[in-house]
Write a protein that holds these residues in place. Structure first.
Motif, PDB file in Angstrom:
ATOM      1  N   ALA A  40      -8.854 -13.004  59.898  1.00 24.55           N
ATOM      2  CA  ALA A  40      -8.265 -12.322  61.054  1.00 24.55           C
ATOM      3  C   ALA A  40      -6.747 -12.477  61.046  1.00 24.55           C
ATOM      4  O   ALA A  40      -6.013 -11.529  61.369  1.00 24.55           O
ATOM      5  N   ASP A  41      -6.266 -13.641  60.660  1.00 26.75           N
ATOM      6  CA  ASP A  41      -4.830 -13.890  60.564  1.00 26.75           C
ATOM      7  C   ASP A  41      -4.193 -12.951  59.541  1.00 26.75           C
ATOM      8  O   ASP A  41      -3.162 -12.332  59.795  1.00 26.75           O
ATOM      9  N   GLN A  42      -4.819 -12.822  58.382  1.00 24.68           N
ATOM     10  CA  GLN A  42      -4.300 -11.943  57.340  1.00 24.68           C
ATOM     11  C   GLN A  42      -4.273 -10.487  57.823  1.00 24.68           C
ATOM     12  O   GLN A  42      -3.260  -9.800  57.682  1.00 24.68           O
ATOM     13  N   LEU A  43      -5.373 -10.021  58.388  1.00 23.43           N
ATOM     14  CA  LEU A  43      -5.445  -8.624  58.823  1.00 23.43           C
ATOM     15  C   LEU A  43      -4.533  -8.355  60.025  1.00 23.43           C
ATOM     16  O   LEU A  43      -3.966  -7.267  60.145  1.00 23.43           O
ATOM     17  N   GLY A  44      -4.367  -9.358  60.883  1.00 26.09           N
ATOM     18  CA  GLY A  44      -3.432  -9.222  61.996  1.00 26.09           C
ATOM     19  C   GLY A  44      -2.004  -9.079  61.490  1.00 26.09           C
ATOM     20  O   GLY A  44      -1.232  -8.258  61.996  1.00 26.09           O
ATOM     21  N   GLY A  45      -1.662  -9.866  60.480  1.00 30.04           N
ATOM     22  CA  GLY A  45      -0.339  -9.761  59.872  1.00 30.04           C
ATOM     23  C   GLY A  45      -0.120  -8.411  59.219  1.00 30.04           C
ATOM     24  O   GLY A  45       0.959  -7.822  59.315  1.00 30.04           O
ATOM     25  N   GLU A  46      -1.160  -7.904  58.563  1.00 25.68           N
ATOM     26  CA  GLU A  46      -1.046  -6.589  57.935  1.00 25.68           C
ATOM     27  C   GLU A  46      -0.840  -5.497  58.991  1.00 25.68           C
ATOM     28  O   GLU A  46      -0.021  -4.590  58.794  1.00 25.68           O
ATOM     29  N   ALA A  47      -1.557  -5.598  60.114  1.00 25.71           N
ATOM     30  CA  ALA A  47      -1.387  -4.617  61.198  1.00 25.71           C
ATOM     31  C   ALA A  47       0.031  -4.688  61.751  1.00 25.71           C
ATOM     32  O   ALA A  47       0.657  -3.658  62.031  1.00 25.71           O
ATOM     33  N   ARG A  48       0.534  -5.896  61.891  1.00 30.72           N
ATOM     34  CA  ARG A  48       1.904  -6.087  62.389  1.00 30.72           C
ATOM     35  C   ARG A  48       2.910  -5.427  61.463  1.00 30.72           C
ATOM     36  O   ARG A  48       3.783  -4.680  61.896  1.00 30.72           O
ATOM     37  N   TRP A  49       2.786  -5.684  60.170  1.00 29.70           N
ATOM     38  CA  TRP A  49       3.759  -5.135  59.227  1.00 29.70           C
ATOM     39  C   TRP A  49       3.632  -3.628  59.078  1.00 29.70           C
ATOM     40  O   TRP A  49       4.624  -2.933  58.869  1.00 29.70           O
ATOM     41  N   ARG A  50       2.417  -3.088  59.197  1.00 27.24           N
ATOM     42  CA  ARG A  50       2.273  -1.625  59.170  1.00 27.24           C
ATOM     43  C   ARG A  50       3.036  -1.002  60.331  1.00 27.24           C
ATOM     44  O   ARG A  50       3.718   0.012  60.173  1.00 27.24           O
ATOM     45  N   ALA A  51       2.920  -1.607  61.498  1.00 28.81           N
ATOM     46  CA  ALA A  51       3.624  -1.092  62.679  1.00 28.81           C
ATOM     47  C   ALA A  51       5.136  -1.208  62.509  1.00 28.81           C
ATOM     48  O   ALA A  51       5.879  -0.298  62.875  1.00 28.81           O
ATOM     49  N   VAL A  52       5.594  -2.296  61.934  1.00 30.38           N
ATOM     50  CA  VAL A  52       7.035  -2.473  61.702  1.00 30.38           C
ATOM     51  C   VAL A  52       7.540  -1.425  60.714  1.00 30.38           C
ATOM     52  O   VAL A  52       8.550  -0.748  60.959  1.00 30.38           O
ATOM     53  N   ARG A  53       6.835  -1.280  59.602  1.00 28.63           N
ATOM     54  CA  ARG A  53       7.268  -0.316  58.578  1.00 28.63           C
ATOM     55  C   ARG A  53       7.215   1.126  59.082  1.00 28.63           C
ATOM     56  O   ARG A  53       7.999   1.963  58.656  1.00 28.63           O
TER      57      ARG A  53
END
Length: 87
Positions: A40-53
């Motif tokens: 969940a931590d990994q996928l949460g981080g990926e969601a965060r970075w997708r939104a940033v990018r």
């Protein structure tokens, strides 16, 4: 002499307390193991970075809220159980 030093805090110097979060969730009936948390931590981080990018966020606070919402969703912590980790 350097005039400024920038440090990456989140995930580098500052880490979530997995034990605290998993224990708090278990007390309200949400039982997850460390492997589930790490995923969940990994996928949460990926969601965060997708939104940033994608320029969907303009500040760190918003990007971290996206991360936290995804993390809790994947841990199946919603409503009152999600609130257990903030108490």
């Amino acid at each position: 002499m350097p005039r400024a030093i920038f440090l990456d805090a989140g995930g580098t110097l500052i880490h979530l307390d997995r034990g605290f979060i998993l224990d708090a969730l278990a007390r309200v009936g949400v039982h997850k193991d460390e492997a589930a948390f790490l995923r969940a931590d990994q996928l949460g981080g990926e969601a965060r970075w997708r939104a940033v990018r994608a320029a969907q966020v303009r500040d760190d606070g918003t990007s971290w809220r996206i991360y936290a919402a995804k993390l809790l969703e994947l841990l199946e912590a919603t409503g009152e159980s999600a609130g257990a980790v903030t108490a």
